[in-house]
Motif scaffolding. Structure first.
Motif: not given
Length: 149
Positions: A131, A135, A138-139
């Protein structure tokens, strides 16, 4: 990463003279599949074995033995595989894989049980790491998109 960082603290234990029905009820009430076993006459409750839900099924239920008359010491695993708090998680997981077991008691330097490491703990750790990685990706994409907009 060492085992002490990821094990479940607090070990549910039972005396070696308890009957299997009592052990099964403790497992049910505490929602665990492994009990640390200690000798009834040992006030320090040093680990002398472990009893798993599988031990009960294979050695009592499937063998059609009366669980009220069978004692924990008769079916427990003596000299179980142990992990020490400072052991590397990766090494312990490899031992678990090779031995075909899902849970291992974690002991301190004196041999006292301080926790249990289970495959579930490793899965939870890996899921959390994935995760975090996801993340970060995605960031990064979001920052790239905003920079080009």
């Amino acid at each position: 990463m060492n085992v002490s960082e990821h094990c479940c603290r607090g070990v549910i234990s039972i005396a070696d003279t308890a009957d299997i029905v009592t052990a099964a009820r403790v497992m049910r009430d505490q929602h665990v599949g492994l009990l640390a076993v200690y000798r009834q006459d040992d006030d320090s409750h040093r680990l002398t074995g472990v009893l798993t839900d599988r031990d009960i099924v294979m050695q009592v239920t499937a063998a059609d033995r009366n669980p009220h008359t069978v004692r924990v010491q008769e079916v427990m695993t003596r000299q179980p595989i142990l992990a020490y708090e400072h052991d590397e998680l990766r090494d312990v997981l490899q031992v678990m894989r090779l031995a075909g077991i899902r849970r291992v008691p974690v002991v301190d330097a004196s041999g006292a049980a301080v926790g249990i490491i289970a495959l579930d703990d490793a899965i939870e750790l890996i899921t959390g790491l994935l995760c975090d990685i996801s993340g970060s990706i995605r960031s990064e994409r979001h920052h790239e998109w905003r920079a080009h907009a």
